[in-house]
Structures are given as structure tokens and as C-alpha cells.
Design an enzyme around this catalytic site. Structure first.
Site, PDB file in Angstrom:
ATOM      1  N   ASN A 103      26.534 -30.054  60.242  1.00  0.00           N
ATOM      2  CA  ASN A 103      27.400 -29.249  61.094  1.00  0.00           C
ATOM      3  C   ASN A 103      27.279 -27.774  60.737  1.00  0.00           C
ATOM      4  OD1 ASN A 103      28.507 -31.439  62.493  1.00  0.00           O
ATOM      5  ND2 ASN A 103      30.193 -31.683  61.046  1.00  0.00           N
ATOM      6  N   LYS A 120      26.338 -27.937  69.931  1.00  0.00           N
ATOM      7  CA  LYS A 120      27.157 -28.748  69.032  1.00  0.00           C
ATOM      8  C   LYS A 120      28.080 -27.882  68.178  1.00  0.00           C
ATOM      9  CE  LYS A 120      27.377 -32.366  65.611  1.00  0.00           C
ATOM     10  NZ  LYS A 120      26.739 -33.079  64.496  1.00  0.00           N
TER      11      LYS A 120
END
Length: 306
Positions: A102, A184
Site C-alpha cells: 500500500n 489504489k
């Protein structure tokens, strides 16, 4: 072909266990949780939920045990990227290393230690239930591309993507992976901290009009920062957010940041909202909502210590 997953938590376990199904692949995992490592070596790495898988692989908490590998897949929390890559870099002296993490800045951290780097973005998600056992909550696709500053050859990126796809983790290789990555990042920055602050799952955040409006405001700021860099998103994060909120997708999924908050672990907010805000300041793009959410999560983390 030999692959080492660096950081065998929830996401790392999804890659490691599935890749271990391939007969032409040797899979290693490096993780500091010794009970997890010992269980994997004794009983295999088990996935349940979206699919039931048991992967037979070699796990270690000692980086010195790692053999030379063709590929590395880094799946640690973003704050551990540099230390984990430094410890394992010797195994990738002649290989390529991909991030499936992430946030923003992981590839730059990896590139300080290895020569050929792959920018990666992945959407499968899960949670660690116990040592050696991961709940697979959400299936999804992965995108790989050469990292611009220290690129792996596109042919090598394609080789990794093909192996992941054969193993049941669909992946594609593209010349420029910044669009999927920023999609994302924006998705995560707009939803994960709201779940962490409210203790609500993804679907429950999205079904509240007040919170859904805040999600859209965060998305709009992220889009503006991406556009200022000349990055063209491969899809609208809003559509992904609504898709994930469906009952049959990720309505009940607790985002990783909520899992961290419940366990009182440091979150990745510095690399999500903090990353977007940082680029915004550099580019002159206002990001007041991301700044506010960043401060709130940091404040929540501070409440755990005296």
C-alpha cells in the site's frame, strides 16, 4: 524459477501460498514472526475463505538462509520496506524485486538496495487468523510494470505476471504501472482511514451518505494530485469503491488500517493520505481533507502511548 515473498502477512501469504502450487516454482518466505514461520515449515501455509489453499514452501526469519532468487515480492507494511529490503537484498543480486504494498514510496525504498525494481499494485486482501493461517477475504487483480528509476525489463515483469496468473493470482504486465498504483492509493486513502476512525467495514462506510460524501472529497483531491503529475488513472476510483462495497465483494471486509487500529499497531497513513498531501504540497495542489484525515489518524495512534 525461485521467488521469495518478503513479509508474509496477509497479502504476502496470498502470493506465497498460491505460487507454491506451481510445480516449476520454488517459493521462499521471509518474515520476522517466528511462530508463523515455524508453523509454515511444519504444516504449510493455509488460506481459507475465497479459496482453500495449502502452500508448501520454505519460510525463514533469518535472511542469511535465503538462496539467490529470480524474483522478490515485497509485501511488508510500508514503514518496514527499507529494513526488510536491506536485510534480503543479497538474495536478489541477480534478480528483480516487486512491491505489492500500500501507499507511495515503496519502490523508491526498494531501489536503494536492489538494481531491478518492479512497480506493483494488488487488490486481493485478507487477514491473519493465526500462525500459518490466513483468511482470504477478497480476490482481485494485480498489475506490474517497470519502476522508472531502476526498471526491470518488461520481459521479466511479464514472466512474474505470468507465474502469478497461473497460480491463481491474476496479474498483468504493463509498460507504465503508475495509473493502477495511484488508483489504489486514492481508493485506500479515501476509505481505509474512515474505516479505522469509525470502526466500520468498507461497505458500512459507503452506505452512510455523510461518510460517502467525505470519501468522494478525498478521491477528488487524490485525482487532482495524480493529474498534476501527468498520471492517467486506469479506472475511476469511485467505481472501484462502489464495487467493493457490494455484499458479495468486500462489504464486510475490515481494511488493513482498521485491523492495525484494533491491534494498536502503527498504520500506513503516512504513505496514503500523508503521501497524497506531500505530493500536493510539492505540486501546489490543495489537499485539506487528506491533511485532516492524516492528522486524525496520527492523533489516534498517539492516544495509545503516554
Amino acid at each position: 524459477m525461485r521467488v521469495c515473498v518478503v513479509g508474509c502477512g496477509a497479502v504476502g501469504s496470498l502470493f506465497a501460498a498460491n505460487l507454491a502450487q506451481l510445480d516449476d516454482l520454488e517459493v521462499w518466505a521471509y518474515d520476522l514472526a517466528r511462530e508463523h514461520v515455524d508453523t509454515i515449515n511444519a504444516n504449510g501455509l493455509r488460506l481459507s475463505g475465497a479459496a482453500d489453499v495449502v502452500g508448501r514452501l520454505r519460510a525463514t526469519a533469518d535472511p542469511g538462509e535465503l538462496p539467490p532468487c529470480d524474483f522478490g515480492i515485497v509485501a511488508t507494511k510500508a514503514m518496514h520496506t527499507s529494513s526488510a529490503t536491506a536485510a534480503t537484498a543479497h538474495a536478489f543480486a541477480n534478480g528483480c524485486v516487486a512491491s505489492v504494498q500500500n501507499g507511495i514510496g515503496n519502490e523508491e525504498a526498494i531501489a536503494k538496495h536492489v538494481e531491478r525494481v518492479i512497480r506493483g499494485t494488488t487488490f486481493p486482501a485478507g487477514r491473519l487468523l493465526e500462525p500459518g493461517h490466513v483468511q482470504w477475504d477478497v480476490k482481485g487483480d494485480t498489475t506490474f510494470g517497470p519502476f522508472e528509476q531502476r526498471p526491470a525489463a518488461l520481459s521479466e515483469v511479464e514472466r512474474l505476471a505470468e507465474a502469478c496468473t497461473r497460480a491463481g493470482m491474476p496479474a498483468s504486465a504493463v509498460p507504465d504501472a503508475r495509473g493502477p498504483q495511484w488508483r489504489k492509493v486514492i481508493f485506500n486513502a479515501a476509505t481505509n482511514p474512515l474505516g479505522a476512525l469509525t470502526r466500520l467495514t468498507h461497505g458500512r462506510v459507503c452506505e452512510r451518505p455523510d461518510l460517502r460524501a467525505l470519501v468522494t472529497g478525498l478521491v477528488d483531491e487524490g485525482k487532482a494530485v495524480a493529474a498534476a503529475q501527468g498520471i492517467e488513472l486506469d479506472a475511476d476510483p469511485e467505481e472501484l469503491i462502489d464495487h467493493a462495497a457490494r455484499k458479495d465483494v468486500a462489504y464486510d471486509h475490515k481494511a488493513s488500517m482498521l485491523q492495525d487500529v484494533e491491534a494498536r499497531r502503527p498504520t500506513e497513513v503516512d504513505y496514503l493520505n500523508g503521501g497524497i498531501a506531500g505530493f500536493g504540497r510539492e505540486l501546489g495542489v490543495p489537499t485539506p481533507l487528506n491533511e485532516a484525515i492524516w492528522a486524525l489518524v496520527r492523533g489516534l495512534e498517539a492516544s495509545w502511548t503516554r
